[in-house]
Scaffold this active site. Structure first.
Site, PDB file in Angstrom:
ATOM      1  N   ARG A 166      30.129  35.273  31.731  1.00 29.50           N
ATOM      2  CA  ARG A 166      30.642  36.650  31.435  1.00 29.50           C
ATOM      3  C   ARG A 166      32.062  36.732  32.244  1.00 29.50           C
ATOM      4  O   ARG A 166      32.301  36.194  33.121  1.00 29.50           O
ATOM      5  CB  ARG A 166      29.712  37.976  31.643  1.00 29.50           C
ATOM      6  CG  ARG A 166      29.342  38.180  33.013  1.00 29.50           C
ATOM      7  CD  ARG A 166      28.130  39.259  33.146  1.00 29.50           C
ATOM      8  NE  ARG A 166      27.680  39.242  34.159  1.00 29.50           N
ATOM      9  CZ  ARG A 166      28.242  39.968  35.399  1.00 29.50           C
ATOM     10  NH1 ARG A 166      29.175  40.850  35.140  1.00 29.50           N
ATOM     11  NH2 ARG A 166      27.650  40.213  36.588  1.00 29.50           N
ATOM     12  N   TYR A 186      35.358  39.938  51.318  1.00 30.92           N
ATOM     13  CA  TYR A 186      35.864  39.334  50.053  1.00 30.92           C
ATOM     14  C   TYR A 186      37.062  38.786  50.400  1.00 30.92           C
ATOM     15  O   TYR A 186      37.474  37.493  50.009  1.00 30.92           O
ATOM     16  CB  TYR A 186      36.114  40.552  48.984  1.00 30.92           C
ATOM     17  CG  TYR A 186      36.357  39.895  47.617  1.00 30.92           C
ATOM     18  CD1 TYR A 186      35.451  39.493  46.691  1.00 30.92           C
ATOM     19  CD2 TYR A 186      37.693  40.337  47.281  1.00 30.92           C
ATOM     20  CE1 TYR A 186      36.065  39.223  45.565  1.00 30.92           C
ATOM     21  CE2 TYR A 186      38.088  39.745  46.079  1.00 30.92           C
ATOM     22  CZ  TYR A 186      37.150  39.267  45.159  1.00 30.92           C
ATOM     23  OH  TYR A 186      37.446  38.667  44.000  1.00 30.92           O
ATOM     24  N   PRO A 203      43.858  35.371  40.558  1.00 32.33           N
ATOM     25  CA  PRO A 203      43.791  36.736  39.834  1.00 32.33           C
ATOM     26  C   PRO A 203      44.267  37.677  40.458  1.00 32.33           C
ATOM     27  O   PRO A 203      43.835  38.031  41.632  1.00 32.33           O
ATOM     28  CB  PRO A 203      42.514  36.605  39.031  1.00 32.33           C
ATOM     29  CG  PRO A 203      41.975  35.633  39.339  1.00 32.33           C
ATOM     30  CD  PRO A 203      42.506  34.864  40.651  1.00 32.33           C
TER      31      PRO A 203
HETATM   32  N1  LIG Z   1      38.026  40.830  38.008  1.00 36.71           N
HETATM   33  C1  LIG Z   1      38.931  40.681  38.878  1.00 36.71           C
HETATM   34  O1  LIG Z   1      39.993  41.349  38.821  1.00 36.71           O
HETATM   35  C2  LIG Z   1      39.268  39.602  39.836  1.00 36.71           C
HETATM   36  C3  LIG Z   1      40.308  39.398  40.456  1.00 36.71           C
HETATM   37  C4  LIG Z   1      40.532  38.411  41.539  1.00 36.71           C
HETATM   38  C5  LIG Z   1      39.609  37.396  41.543  1.00 36.71           C
HETATM   39  N2  LIG Z   1      38.508  37.729  40.562  1.00 36.71           N
HETATM   40  C6  LIG Z   1      37.445  36.612  40.928  1.00 36.71           C
HETATM   41  O2  LIG Z   1      37.277  35.859  39.712  1.00 36.71           O
HETATM   42  C7  LIG Z   1      35.915  35.426  39.567  1.00 36.71           C
HETATM   43  C8  LIG Z   1      35.234  36.026  38.472  1.00 36.71           C
HETATM   44  O3  LIG Z   1      35.219  37.518  38.374  1.00 36.71           O
HETATM   45  P1  LIG Z   1      34.870  38.465  37.278  1.00 36.71           P
HETATM   46  O4  LIG Z   1      35.530  39.638  37.500  1.00 36.71           O
HETATM   47  O5  LIG Z   1      34.790  37.703  35.828  1.00 36.71           O
HETATM   48  O6  LIG Z   1      33.262  38.750  37.852  1.00 36.71           O
HETATM   49  P2  LIG Z   1      31.972  39.237  37.001  1.00 36.71           P
HETATM   50  O7  LIG Z   1      32.443  39.697  35.392  1.00 36.71           O
HETATM   51  O8  LIG Z   1      31.148  40.033  37.649  1.00 36.71           O
HETATM   52  O9  LIG Z   1      31.029  37.904  36.595  1.00 36.71           O
HETATM   53  C9  LIG Z   1      30.630  37.061  37.710  1.00 36.71           C
HETATM   54  C10 LIG Z   1      30.099  35.995  37.000  1.00 36.71           C
HETATM   55  O10 LIG Z   1      29.565  35.222  38.124  1.00 36.71           O
HETATM   56  C11 LIG Z   1      28.086  35.077  38.171  1.00 36.71           C
HETATM   57  N3  LIG Z   1      27.429  34.986  39.522  1.00 36.71           N
HETATM   58  C12 LIG Z   1      27.598  36.046  40.432  1.00 36.71           C
HETATM   59  N4  LIG Z   1      26.906  35.715  41.607  1.00 36.71           N
HETATM   60  C13 LIG Z   1      26.585  34.377  41.354  1.00 36.71           C
HETATM   61  C14 LIG Z   1      25.910  33.378  42.202  1.00 36.71           C
HETATM   62  N5  LIG Z   1      25.399  33.640  43.482  1.00 36.71           N
HETATM   63  N6  LIG Z   1      25.545  32.057  41.645  1.00 36.71           N
HETATM   64  C15 LIG Z   1      25.940  32.016  40.289  1.00 36.71           C
HETATM   65  N7  LIG Z   1      26.596  32.663  39.586  1.00 36.71           N
HETATM   66  C16 LIG Z   1      26.986  33.899  40.126  1.00 36.71           C
HETATM   67  C17 LIG Z   1      27.450  36.163  37.366  1.00 36.71           C
HETATM   68  O11 LIG Z   1      26.167  35.774  36.805  1.00 36.71           O
HETATM   69  P3  LIG Z   1      25.491  36.989  36.208  1.00 36.71           P
HETATM   70  O12 LIG Z   1      26.013  37.449  34.905  1.00 36.71           O
HETATM   71  O13 LIG Z   1      24.021  36.304  35.963  1.00 36.71           O
HETATM   72  O14 LIG Z   1      25.597  38.032  37.112  1.00 36.71           O
HETATM   73  C18 LIG Z   1      28.743  36.389  36.278  1.00 36.71           C
HETATM   74  O15 LIG Z   1      28.536  35.261  35.320  1.00 36.71           O
HETATM   75  C19 LIG Z   1      35.298  36.005  40.914  1.00 36.71           C
HETATM   76  O16 LIG Z   1      35.352  34.838  41.784  1.00 36.71           O
HETATM   77  C20 LIG Z   1      36.166  37.124  41.345  1.00 36.71           C
HETATM   78  O17 LIG Z   1      35.915  37.142  42.847  1.00 36.71           O
HETATM   79  C21 LIG Z   1      38.162  38.533  39.817  1.00 36.71           C
END
Ligand SMILES: NC(=O)c1ccc[n+]([C@@H]2O[C@H](COP(=O)([O-])OP(=O)(O)OC[C@H]3O[C@@H](n4cnc5c(N)ncnc54)[C@H](OP(=O)(O)O)[C@@H]3O)[C@@H](O)[C@H]2O)c1
Length: 241
Positions: free
Chosen positions: A12, A147, A177
């Site tokens: 996701r 973080y 990102p």
């Molecule tokens: N969204 C932003 O604006 C943003 C900005 C900068 C960086 N990021 C980085 O981009 C990445 C993805 O973010 P996102 O917003 O897409 O997050 P998200 O929608 O919350 O999705 C997180 C994903 O990581 C999985 N996950 C979380 N903890 C885990 C663990 N301990 N072991 C295995 N899988 C795990 C979740 O699994 P479940 O579905 O089972 O929970 C989910 O598939 C992250 O590293 C985040 O820090 C995001």
């Protein structure tokens, strides 16, 4: 069959977009997730991409999980370390548990996953590792000491490992990102998002997960072999480092 790409947190959010884009580019994709079985099943139904459940913070689970992925799909040649969580709090209120959970997933997870595929990549003289860091690892963010520390650590890890992998045909890069419209960001109070965060983004909107996925596809390509140790910022001109 294309090269095998493993995307952590690939079911996701940003990871889902990365998994789909890599599949579209011809890779055989495997996606991991932590616990949201319902979403993972729906993702597999919709995309045909296999999902595997384990905690990236647990070294033994990574080792066993990767062995299963490789048995079913072949050796992992592209690893995207995308799984990440937030446990935000101002530092004076941050608990040791909040610190630990974020470091375990967002930083130690990169060690665990990469360490378990590294020997194979070295043996085969080819590998692509792409680490999803964050704008807040580059600039720091109040309320995210945990973080920001982990995500800055991801960049240091990327740069060190790029040097180690270079002679073995392995590239290691980071993507940072900015604010992307996933559940992680939508969880932020709407007023804070609209009045404080979006006005700081010069393009005037949140990014789309697909805009991060295209960076990953670019870095994963066979002909991206001279790009290593780099950080691509995809943040709508919010921050330059
Ligand atoms: N969204 C932003 O604006 C943003 C900005 C900068 C960086 N990021 C980085 O981009 C990445 C993805 O973010 P996102 O917003 O897409 O997050 P998200 O929608 O919350 O999705 C997180 C994903 O990581 C999985 N996950 C979380 N903890 C885990 C663990 N301990 N072991 C295995 N899988 C795990 C979740 O699994 P479940 O579905 O089972 O929970 C989910 O598939 C992250 O590293 C985040 O820090 C995001």
């Amino acid at each position: 069959m294309g090269r095998v790409a493993l995307v952590t947190g690939g079911s996701r959010g940003i990871g889902e977009a990365i998994s789909k884009a890599l599949k579209e580019a011809g890779y055989t994709v495997a996606a991991t997730y932590a616990g949201n079985d319902e979403k993972a099943a729906a993702f597999t139904d919709a995309t045909g991409i296999k999902t595997y459940k384990w905690d990236v913070g647990d070294y033994d689970a990574c080792k066993a999980g990767i062995a299963k992925v490789e048995e079913e799909n072949g050796p992992v040649e592209v690893l995207v370390n995308n799984a990440g969580i937030t446990r935000d709090a101002m530092f004076h209120r941050m608990t040791p548990q909040q610190w630990k959970e974020v470091i375990d997933t967002n930083l130690t997870g990169l060690f665990n996953m990469t360490h378990c595929v590294w020997a194979g990549m070295r043996d085969r003289k080819f590998g692509r590792v792409v680490n999803i860091s964050s704008i807040n690892g580059q600039k720091g963010q109040a309320g995210q000491a945990n973080y920001s520390a982990a995500k800055a650590g991801d960049i240091g890890f990327t740069r060190a490992l790029a040097q180690e992998g270079a002679r073995a045909g392995i590239t290691v890069n980071a993507v940072c990102p900015g604010y992307i419209g996933t559940e992680m960001v939508r969880a932020i109070d709407e007023k804070v998002l609209n009045e404080r965060i979006i006005p700081q983004i010069p393009v005037g909107r949140l990014g789309e997960p697909e805009e991060i996925a295209r960076c990953v596809v670019f870095l994963a390509a066979d002909d991206a072999g001279f790009i290593s140790g780099s950080t691509i910022s995809a943040n709508g001109a919010q921050y330059f480092s």
